[in-house]
Design an enzyme around this catalytic site. Structure first.
Site, PDB file in Angstrom:
ATOM      1  N   ALA A 192       4.365 -30.744  28.916  1.00 40.96           N
ATOM      2  CA  ALA A 192       5.766 -31.091  29.141  1.00 40.96           C
ATOM      3  C   ALA A 192       6.133 -32.156  28.113  1.00 40.96           C
ATOM      4  O   ALA A 192       6.434 -33.293  28.449  1.00 40.96           O
ATOM      5  CB  ALA A 192       5.996 -31.597  30.559  1.00 40.96           C
ATOM      6  N   ASN A 236      12.146 -23.395  14.269  1.00 44.14           N
ATOM      7  CA  ASN A 236      12.480 -23.242  15.677  1.00 44.14           C
ATOM      8  C   ASN A 236      13.598 -24.224  16.009  1.00 44.14           C
ATOM      9  O   ASN A 236      13.505 -25.409  15.717  1.00 44.14           O
ATOM     10  CB  ASN A 236      11.240 -23.511  16.535  1.00 44.14           C
ATOM     11  CG  ASN A 236      11.504 -23.300  18.013  1.00 44.14           C
ATOM     12  OD1 ASN A 236      12.136 -24.134  18.667  1.00 44.14           O
ATOM     13  ND2 ASN A 236      11.008 -22.206  18.556  1.00 44.14           N
ATOM     14  N   CYS A 275      12.514 -23.208  26.582  1.00 45.04           N
ATOM     15  CA  CYS A 275      11.639 -24.340  26.874  1.00 45.04           C
ATOM     16  C   CYS A 275      11.807 -24.739  28.338  1.00 45.04           C
ATOM     17  O   CYS A 275      12.912 -25.082  28.763  1.00 45.04           O
ATOM     18  CB  CYS A 275      11.942 -25.539  25.984  1.00 45.04           C
ATOM     19  SG  CYS A 275      10.908 -26.951  26.422  1.00 45.04           S
TER      20      CYS A 275
END
Lengths: 300, 258
Positions: free
Chosen positions: A69, A98, A128
């Site tokens: 995370a 990205n 994400c």
């Protein structure tokens, strides 16, 4: 023997690239990997402005995998251009950036800023699981996927790859939505949302409570989803999720991926990308395969 | 870029030196040649389900023999597996990683708490100045490495349960023994480092502290092991320095503890 593949008109010397977020912008790994040998380097997600990411702990190991995370910590697109893209220019490999954002406008700003840069493809991170705004918020609803894809297609000078989340009921619907929005390619899968609890301390292993599961543990899910997406759309697919070896990569190709990304394996085998490239060549030799594209989607 | 290698290394010998604490010497000419005190190595498990390396600080470096020593505590299944290997077994490690301590000339405190004690040993050997070594343990029953420090300086001890030396923390031991220094080198748990940071600030002296954080890549790419820093970091410019690459040793005033 031909190992070249083409994604949205961009020819890669081989189908092996790095998964975003697991390879930085290549500099740290250039001590272990000759970047010239890679099909492409996919940079860590970049937004219009710097993001600080999540509190620590940001990672935890799980059986055959890991949770992360990080929260898309990144320096913003200007630093990417002035530092990372300059670094990558030295190498004979394709560059895929990205792109992440909190709003559609954020994504558009990054894509427009990169329009005149030495970037071959853009990968749009709508998957994400570790950020509150943006990210997966765009990736779990087919309408939102189609809308953001359309908006970005209007502005992007480079072809765009939509990176899909596995945290959905139907990956086929998401793939179709991206195709309907005009995507040039798809990449999948991003990480699966997971959780780990430290039973001694009675707390979450990650400060963010949940994180994205990656590594060998998720590979069968990823292969299945690549197969389903490949059957749902005609777009080229970049397959990823738990690839460590050439054998793993070949499974993805046979399931319908035109190219593959090595992600978490970089953390424990810094030269994993090179091992995969060499292993694919050996497989082709062993099986008398002249052209790697023969393998793409060969299992139906 | 500092040189580092990922390589197969042979275990010279591994010993249990206290309850749950193990010491292992590796044969690794290249790493031993360039490693400095305060750096660490990533140790990889053989069991395939455990993917990530365990970052462990270097306790001693023997350049002549081409060997390094690590001393670690069993914290879970991975370190338990590592502790099961013995003389002649081969493990994969990467190193040396991170930045070590900057060796100064001023009179020094070397402060180690718990499993933060091991990296202070090589530092004690290499630091040629007046120094006092303050070690903090849980109890008098597990004074691992204490005797090994004694040739290199005066050793003071604190134990949490008061069964040896000063009862309390390393800071209590400093106070009780009326010690003073102009430079601090420290490694230990976060509460100890925070206290050291405060002590250094109050006394107007410099401290170098070594941090610990969960890591994945160990080389600065994944951004898992960040600490909050006063200055902006050179990666993302967001006050998040990477413990593995920018550290693990930082100037105390640079670190912001949450």
């Amino acid at each position: 023997m031909n190992t070249k593949v083409t994604i949205a008109g961009v020819e890669l010397k081989n189908p092996v690239m790095t998964a975003s977020g697991t390879f930085g912008s290549g500099e740290e790994y250039s001590e272990f990997v000759d970047l010239n040998r890679l099909g492409a380097v996919v940079t860590k997600g970049v937004a219009n402005v710097p993001w600080a990411g999540n509190p620590t702990p940001r990672v935890a190991e799980t059986y055959g995998g890991m949770l992360n995370a990080i929260g898309l910590q990144n320096p913003g697109v200007e630093v990417l251009i002035q530092r990372d893209l300059l670094f990558l220019k030295q190498y004979q490999t394709k560059v895929i950036v990205n792109v992440c954002g909190k709003t559609i406008e954020d994504y558009c700003e990054v894509v427009e800023r990169l329009s005149d840069q030495a970037v071959d493809l853009l990968e749009i991170n709508i998957s994400c699981p570790n950020v509150k705004e943006g990210g997966i918020a765009f990736g779990q609803d087919p309408k939102a996927v189609e809308t953001i894809t359309k908006e970005l297609k209007k502005r992007a000078k480079q072809p765009i790859i939509m990176k899909l989340s596995p945290n959905v009921t139907s990956i086929s619907d998401m793939a179709k939505a991206a195709e309907a929005g005009g995507a040039d390619a798809l990449s999948l899968i991003n990480t699966l949302t997971g959780m780990k609890i430290d039973i001694e301390k009675r707390c979450f292993a990650l400060a963010n409570k949940t994180g994205g599961l990656s590594g060998p543990a998720i590979k069968p899910i990823a292969v299945r989803m690549v197969y389903q997406a490949a059957n749902a759309v005609t777009l080229p697919i970049i397959g990823m999720g738990g690839i460590v070896t050439a054998e793993d990569a070949i499974e993805f190709l046979m399931a319908g991926a035109t190219a593959v990304s090595v992600g978490t394996a970089n953390f424990f085998r810094p030269a994993a990308t090179i091992e995969v490239i060499e292993g694919i060549e050996q497989y082709m030799e062993r099986h008398g395969i002249e052209d790697i594209t023969e393998l793409v989607g060969c299992v139906r | 870029m500092a040189e580092k290698w990922k390589e197969q290394v042979r275990i010279i010998h591994q010993d249990k030196i206290s309850e749950g604490i193990y010491s292992v010497w590796f044969q690794t000419e290249r790493i031993a040649e360039v490693a400095v005190p305060g750096q660490f190595v990533s140790v990889y498990c053989k069991e395939g389900s455990r993917l990530l390396p365990r970052p462990i600080s270097i306790c001693e470096i023997n350049q002549q023999q081409g060997q390094i020593r690590i001393v670690y505590r069993i914290a879970g299944a991975g370190t338990k597996e590592i502790s099961s290997y013995s003389s002649g077994d081969v493990l994969e490690i990467m190193g040396p990683l991170g930045n070590g301590y900057t060796l100064k000339k001023e009179k020094a405190f070397l402060i180690g708490g718990g499993i933060g004690i091991p990296p202070m040993l090589e530092l004690a050997k290499q630091l040629h100045c007046e120094k006092e070594i303050i070690l903090g343990y849980r109890s008098g029953a597990d004074l691992f490495l204490k005797e090994e420090f004694e040739p290199y300086g005066l050793v003071f001890t604190a134990t949490e349960d008061g069964t040896f030396g000063t009862k309390g923390t390393v800071l209590d031991a400093i106070k009780e023994n009326h010690l003073s220094a102009d430079q601090i080198y420290a490694c230990g748990p976060t509460p100890m480092l925070r206290a050291v940071q405060l002590y250094a600030k109050e006394h107007g002296i410099k401290a170098q502290i070594s941090l610990e954080e969960r890591m994945a890549c160990g080389i600065g790419a994944c951004l898992a092991c960040v600490c909050q820093s006063k200055e902006v970091d050179t990666h993302s410019y967001v006050h998040n320095k990477r413990v593995c690459k920018d550290g693990p040793v930082f100037d105390a005033e640079e670190v912001k503890f949450e």
